[in-house]
Design an enzyme around this catalytic site. Structure first.
Site, PDB file in Angstrom:
ATOM      1  N   TRP A 144      -9.520 -18.155 -10.760  1.00  9.11           N
ATOM      2  CA  TRP A 144     -10.312 -19.345 -10.425  1.00  9.11           C
ATOM      3  C   TRP A 144     -10.765 -20.032 -11.713  1.00  9.11           C
ATOM      4  CZ3 TRP A 144      -9.480 -20.923  -5.816  1.00  9.11           C
ATOM      5  CH2 TRP A 144     -10.228 -21.990  -5.284  1.00  9.11           C
ATOM      6  N   ASP A 213     -15.507 -27.950 -14.644  1.00  6.07           N
ATOM      7  CA  ASP A 213     -16.253 -29.064 -14.049  1.00  6.07           C
ATOM      8  C   ASP A 213     -16.520 -28.806 -12.566  1.00  6.07           C
ATOM      9  OD1 ASP A 213     -13.520 -29.327 -13.280  1.00  6.07           O
ATOM     10  OD2 ASP A 213     -13.862 -31.435 -12.820  1.00  6.07           O
ATOM     11  N   GLU A 216     -13.689 -28.000 -10.509  1.00  8.82           N
ATOM     12  CA  GLU A 216     -13.090 -26.691 -10.785  1.00  8.82           C
ATOM     13  C   GLU A 216     -11.737 -26.780 -11.477  1.00  8.82           C
ATOM     14  OE1 GLU A 216     -14.839 -24.103  -7.360  1.00  8.82           O
ATOM     15  OE2 GLU A 216     -13.241 -25.298  -6.486  1.00  8.82           O
ATOM     16  N   GLU A 217     -11.527 -27.842 -12.239  1.00 10.90           N
ATOM     17  CA  GLU A 217     -10.195 -28.049 -12.799  1.00 10.90           C
ATOM     18  C   GLU A 217     -10.136 -28.100 -14.320  1.00 10.90           C
ATOM     19  OE1 GLU A 217      -8.485 -30.763  -9.143  1.00 10.90           O
ATOM     20  OE2 GLU A 217      -9.489 -31.707 -10.824  1.00 10.90           O
ATOM     21  N   GLU A 460     -12.965 -33.175   4.380  1.00 12.45           N
ATOM     22  CA  GLU A 460     -13.194 -33.434   2.955  1.00 12.45           C
ATOM     23  C   GLU A 460     -12.726 -34.839   2.559  1.00 12.45           C
ATOM     24  OE1 GLU A 460     -10.583 -31.529  -0.151  1.00 12.45           O
ATOM     25  OE2 GLU A 460     -12.447 -30.461  -0.625  1.00 12.45           O
TER      26      GLU A 460
HETATM   27  C1  NOJ Z   1      -9.134 -26.123  -5.214  1.00 17.61           C
HETATM   28  C2  NOJ Z   1     -10.261 -26.735  -5.945  1.00 17.61           C
HETATM   29  O1  NOJ Z   1     -11.458 -26.436  -5.337  1.00 17.61           O
HETATM   30  C3  NOJ Z   1     -10.062 -28.218  -6.071  1.00 17.61           C
HETATM   31  O2  NOJ Z   1     -11.144 -28.829  -6.682  1.00 17.61           O
HETATM   32  C4  NOJ Z   1      -8.814 -28.430  -6.820  1.00 17.61           C
HETATM   33  O3  NOJ Z   1      -8.605 -29.811  -7.004  1.00 17.61           O
HETATM   34  C5  NOJ Z   1      -7.671 -27.771  -6.100  1.00 17.61           C
HETATM   35  N1  NOJ Z   1      -7.928 -26.372  -5.879  1.00 17.61           N
HETATM   36  C6  NOJ Z   1      -6.361 -27.924  -6.832  1.00 17.61           C
HETATM   37  O4  NOJ Z   1      -6.403 -27.267  -8.064  1.00 17.61           O
HETATM   38  C1  NOJ Z   2     -13.341 -28.406  -4.007  1.00 19.57           C
HETATM   39  C2  NOJ Z   2     -14.275 -29.246  -4.761  1.00 19.57           C
HETATM   40  O1  NOJ Z   2     -13.571 -29.810  -5.839  1.00 19.57           O
HETATM   41  C3  NOJ Z   2     -15.441 -28.453  -5.264  1.00 19.57           C
HETATM   42  O2  NOJ Z   2     -16.367 -29.310  -5.868  1.00 19.57           O
HETATM   43  C4  NOJ Z   2     -16.108 -27.733  -4.136  1.00 19.57           C
HETATM   44  O3  NOJ Z   2     -17.118 -26.910  -4.648  1.00 19.57           O
HETATM   45  C5  NOJ Z   2     -15.114 -26.894  -3.367  1.00 19.57           C
HETATM   46  N1  NOJ Z   2     -13.975 -27.665  -2.990  1.00 19.57           N
HETATM   47  C6  NOJ Z   2     -15.726 -26.350  -2.102  1.00 19.57           C
HETATM   48  O4  NOJ Z   2     -16.139 -27.391  -1.255  1.00 19.57           O
END
Ligand code: NOJ
Ligand code: NOJ
Length: 493
Positions: A144, A213, A216-217, A460
């Protein structure tokens, strides 16, 4: 009856549309509260096996699997629950909300102590940077983007808000000196074992370090993360003072002051907008800028980069401009379009807004140009516009600066605005600004309305081409962001 005195705003079509939206909002808000609570234990019927106090990002277990508790989503959701409770402590859901808050308080302490791939509590609190846990509170050990350093700040903010609101609504138990309740939350003892203090120690010692960030990327230093860290430190300094933890108060305040000096680094004068991540290679335009302003500042304060600051407003405009042209759905005729309607909000009329221009995540996986509008980002644009109207009414004047001019001149195309001039309440510029901010906010909520399904469920994202919902179903944060935009709207309507 027409509420608008500005020429052209009082057409019957306009009135009809406004009230359609009002009616929909009223229904959708009720349903959003129930849908949000459905994803929270105890009591949430979509999360029967979740440990009490956990907030699940979405009930979706496959395609995609969001059946986890993210520290960020949970803290943001809990803050919304506290606001809802505070709005109506005698309401139907108030009892369930109090149970949730008590359980969230407890599970937060437990989770802080769970060893995980980011580290542990004992090892300089490094484990607090872990972004997500299983629904039973155990560590998630898969790959992650970690650590994510916004989580502890957001959790501390929600728990501090909980303390404040609980204290206001339950003054007796407080003064009777049930010490352990608040000692578990804040206690001057070191090493920090109380939940809020542990989070504040983490933030105050690690804010200079990079992390992933909010999406999560990308690894780096991020506006959203920094804004919520700064607010946590500011509030933390006040709380420490209250608990006569003077050394800590001084330390948190000193870190907050340093962060305040650092924050202008996120402003890019050449681009004319804020950047979400420093030196990232991306444009920097990002819904995280709006969320940072929303979650990292106090209503009507003079905090740096508040929702109504020049920098945030011009960044909002630049993001909206980008997203308007990027997604086909934004130029398709919408069910709420009305040819006879003569209120032209031009570049500030509602469109679907996603995370950031370069996004490739389509809600299930990644593909080139995979990004779509997100409900929570579209609602956040509305919230910022409403909060700007609120701030103008609070201040009773509008000062147009060089930096803010691009925003105000798009909002008020029929006025020739002068930089350096203050427009007072009662002037046509001021009054029209307040009115048009509300209309613009409503036009973004209208986009949310147009893409919400018949049951009122919010996923979402909504598809950039056909407008249908996609990605994780019943996303808790989509409901929360909508509820907060509507709360801000109510304060100005
Ligand atoms: C799941 C993450 O929560 C999301 O923010 C991200 O864009 C996708 N994976 C693709 O990496
Ligand atoms: C993906 C989003 O990018 C992230 O901000 C969020 O925490 C997770 N999904 C779970 O909703």
């Amino acid at each position: 009856m027409c509420r608008h005195y500005i020429a052209g705003l009082c057409t019957p079509d306009h009135e009809r549309r406004r009230s359609d939206l009002d009616l929909w909002i009223e229904e959708e808000e009720k349903s959003a509260v129930l849908s949000l609570l459905a994803n929270v234990a105890p009591g949430g019927h979509k999360v029967p096996d979740a440990a009490p106090g956990s907030v699940i990002a979405s009930p979706s277990k496959v395609h995609p699997n969001y059946y986890y508790q993210w520290v960020r989503d949970a803290a943001i959701t809990v803050a919304t629950i506290i606001h809802l409770y505070d709005d109506d402590p005698a309401g139907d859901e108030a009892g369930q909300m109090l149970e949730i808050l008590d359980a969230y308080n407890k599970i937060s302490h437990t989770i802080q102590h769970v060893d995980n791939p980011s580290g542990s509590f004992e090892d300089k609190l490094s484990g607090l940077g872990e972004p997500k846990f299983h629904v039973d509170g155990t560590a998630f050990t898969g790959n992650w983007g970690r650590p994510q350093r916004d989580g502890p700040a957001l959790r501390a903010l929600s728990l501090m808000l909980y303390m404040k609101v609980y204290n206001e609504t339950h003054p007796i138990s407080w003064s009777e000196g049930d010490g352990s309740w608040f000692d578990d939350l804040y206690d001057p003892d070191m090493p920090a074992n109380s939940t809020i203090k542990a989070d504040l120690e983490y933030v105050s010692h690690h804010w200079r370090e990079s992390g992933f960030d909010l999406w999560e990327e990308v690894q780096g230093l991020h506006f959203f993360t920094a804004m919520v860290q700064l607010k946590a430190l500011r509030e933390g300094a006040k709380l420490a003072t209250l608990f006569e933890d003077h050394g800590a108060a001084k330390w948190y305040q000193a870190q907050a002051d340093e962060m305040t000096d650092f924050m202008p680094t996120f402003w890019n004068q050449d681009k004319g907008h804020l950047e979400e991540t420093l030196n990232s290679g991306r444009s920097g335009l990002d819904c995280g800028l709006l969320l940072g302003a929303i979650h990292g500042t106090t209503v009507n304060s003079s905090d740096i980069f508040a929702p109504y600051s020049d920098e945030v407003l011009v960044s909002l405009l630049a993001l909206v401009r980008d997203q308007r042209d990027r997604f086909p759905i934004n130029s398709a005729p919408s069910p709420s379009d009305d040819e006879d309607d003569n209120v032209d909000l031009a570049e500030l009329s509602g469109v679907g807004v996603g995370r950031y221009p370069e996004d490739v995540y389509d809600g299930y996986g990644t593909k080139p140009a995979g990004g779509n509008p997100w409900f929570l980002c579209t609602s956040s644009v509305a919230e910022i516009l409403f909060r700007t109207a609120e701030q103008l009414s609070f201040r009773r004047s509008l000062l147009v600066t060089d930096r803010g001019l691009p925003f105000w001149s798009v909002l008020l195309p029929s006025h020739k605005l002068r930089v350096g001039k203050t427009y007072d309440v009662g002037s046509s510029v001021f009054d029209e600004a307040v009115e048009r901010l509300k209309l613009a906010g409503d036009s973004f909520l209208t986009v949310v309305k147009d893409h919400t399904d018949a049951e009122g469920s919010l996923s979402e994202q909504f598809d950039r081409v056909n407008g249908f919902e996609r990605g994780a179903t019943d996303l808790t944060w989509s409901y929360g962001a909508f509820i907060q935009a509507v709360r801000a709207r109510r304060r100005v309507m």
